[in-house]
Design a protein around this motif. Structure first.
Motif, short mmCIF file in Angstrom:
data_model
loop_
_atom_site.label_atom_id
_atom_site.label_comp_id
_atom_site.label_asym_id
_atom_site.label_seq_id
_atom_site.Cartn_x
_atom_site.Cartn_y
_atom_site.Cartn_z
N SER A 152 -32.52 -54.32 -14.84
CA SER A 152 -31.07 -54.55 -14.90
C SER A 152 -30.63 -55.58 -13.86
CB SER A 152 -30.31 -53.24 -14.70
OG SER A 152 -30.58 -52.70 -13.42
N VAL A 173 -21.33 -59.35 -21.80
CA VAL A 173 -20.71 -58.55 -20.74
C VAL A 173 -19.53 -57.74 -21.28
CG1 VAL A 173 -19.40 -58.67 -18.58
CG2 VAL A 173 -21.47 -60.02 -18.85
N GLU A 174 -18.67 -58.38 -22.06
CA GLU A 174 -17.47 -57.69 -22.54
C GLU A 174 -17.80 -56.60 -23.55
OE1 GLU A 174 -14.73 -58.03 -21.07
OE2 GLU A 174 -15.37 -59.74 -19.87
N ARG A 223 -19.57 -53.66 -21.50
CA ARG A 223 -18.66 -52.95 -20.60
C ARG A 223 -17.55 -52.24 -21.36
NH1 ARG A 223 -16.33 -55.82 -15.61
NH2 ARG A 223 -15.38 -57.19 -17.19
N GLY A 224 -17.27 -52.69 -22.57
CA GLY A 224 -16.16 -52.11 -23.33
C GLY A 224 -16.53 -50.97 -24.24
N PHE A 258 -27.11 -52.15 -20.29
CA PHE A 258 -25.80 -51.59 -19.91
C PHE A 258 -25.49 -51.85 -18.44
CE2 PHE A 258 -23.30 -48.01 -18.25
CZ PHE A 258 -22.17 -48.10 -19.05
N SER A 259 -26.42 -51.49 -17.56
CA SER A 259 -26.20 -51.69 -16.13
C SER A 259 -26.19 -53.17 -15.77
CB SER A 259 -27.28 -50.97 -15.33
OG SER A 259 -27.24 -49.58 -15.57
N ALA A 266 -24.92 -55.63 -17.37
CA ALA A 266 -23.61 -56.23 -17.61
C ALA A 266 -22.69 -56.02 -16.41
CB ALA A 266 -22.99 -55.63 -18.87
N PHE A 267 -22.71 -54.84 -15.84
CA PHE A 267 -21.88 -54.56 -14.66
C PHE A 267 -22.41 -55.29 -13.43
CE2 PHE A 267 -20.92 -51.09 -17.52
CZ PHE A 267 -19.56 -50.87 -17.32
N GLU A 298 -21.34 -58.96 -13.27
CA GLU A 298 -19.99 -59.20 -12.77
C GLU A 298 -19.92 -59.02 -11.26
OE1 GLU A 298 -16.90 -60.08 -14.87
OE2 GLU A 298 -18.86 -60.93 -15.38
N MET A 319 -23.60 -48.98 -8.18
CA MET A 319 -24.09 -49.24 -9.53
C MET A 319 -25.49 -48.68 -9.72
SD MET A 319 -22.95 -50.60 -12.27
CE MET A 319 -23.84 -49.62 -13.47
#
Length: 267
Positions: A82, A108-109, A112-113, A147-148, A150-151, A154, A201
């Motif tokens: 990740s 990313v969007e 995260r969404g 998943f991780s 993407a966070f 950012e 995270m």
């Protein structure tokens, strides 16, 4: 020399909050905090009138141990993967290639969404099934890492963009390449800012690995659920589960706090 008072054992004034605290006072307050927590737990459990069944659950300790080791394996691999994904996605967002920017932003969007539980289910029962790929461990690991990642991307991007433009201009002026600018100018300053967020995270990633039980990966949570279903002993299964995850997340938090202080000193 000022004589210590009882109030000074438990309270520091705003002027003294940046000063080091004596280890004796820290130990005293930590003991008090643990005592209050133990008192709360004792009172709460004493009101349950619950018949504990530790002997029966203890017979499955090897099952718990195997699940915990699998969780460690998943977490370590996902932490590395990740971080790599997050770094690539963060750099892609700053690329001059517009399609690459769009793909990174979309990734990313979307990730995260949407909930991780939905992503795991979709990844295994839709995407993996379409390609006739039934390795649950690999699918779960990749989904958790994406998943991780993407966070993390950012978090890294925010740290990179916190470096002043004047420093980037100075790096170009002295002839540093783009890679050298990232290595010697941007990353040493950004890492200090992103470490606390990364620690949180990484801890969340370890706890989120419990959701892989929905596709029957034999990790810590899934094994605890199986033992609970067999013995009807929920608390005896979930209390060790909580401590097992705490053993994994606490060292990461302490290590990043130490590393944060070290990088602050160096920069």
């Amino acid at each position: 020399m000022r004589t210590p008072t009882l109030r000074s054992w438990f309270w520091i004034s705003p002027d003294d909050r940046n000063k080091p605290i004596a280890w004796q006072l820290q130990l005293l307050n930590w003991i008090l905090a643990f005592f209050l927590l133990a008192l709360l737990c004792y009172f709460s459990f004493s009101q349950l009138r619950y018949n504990w069944n530790w002997d029966t659950v203890g017979g499955y300790r090897n099952f718990f141990w195997r699940g915990w080791l699998n969780t460690v394996k998943i977490s370590v691999l996902a932490l590395v993967l990740s971080t790599v994904i997050g770094l690539i996605a963060a750099l892609a967002r700053r690329s001059g290639f517009l399609v690459l920017r769009a793909v990174s932003r979309l990734y990313v969007e979307l990730v995260r969404g949407t909930p991780l539980l939905v992503q795991i289910t979709f990844a295994f029962y839709v995407i993996a099934d379409a390609f006739h790929f039934q390795d649950r461990f690999t699918v779960g690991l990749l989904t958790l890492s994406m998943f991780s990642g993407a966070f993390i991307s950012e978090i890294i991007r925010g740290g990179i963009e916190s470096v002043g433009v004047s420093q980037l201009d100075s790096a170009r002026a002295i002839g540093l390449t783009r890679i050298q600018t990232y290595r010697y100018v941007i990353f040493p300053q950004a890492i200090r800012l992103i470490l606390p967020a990364l620690a949180g995270m990484f801890a969340n990633l370890i706890k989120d690995s419990s959701l892989l039980s929905v596709i029957s990966i034999e990790e810590f949570t899934w094994n605890a659920q199986q033992v609970s279903a067999l013995t009807y002993s929920n608390f005896e299964c979930y209390i060790p589960l909580a401590f097992g995850y705490l053993i994994l997340t606490l060292p990461i938090t302490l290590w990043t706090q130490w590393l944060e202080k070290r990088t602050r000193y160096e920069t």
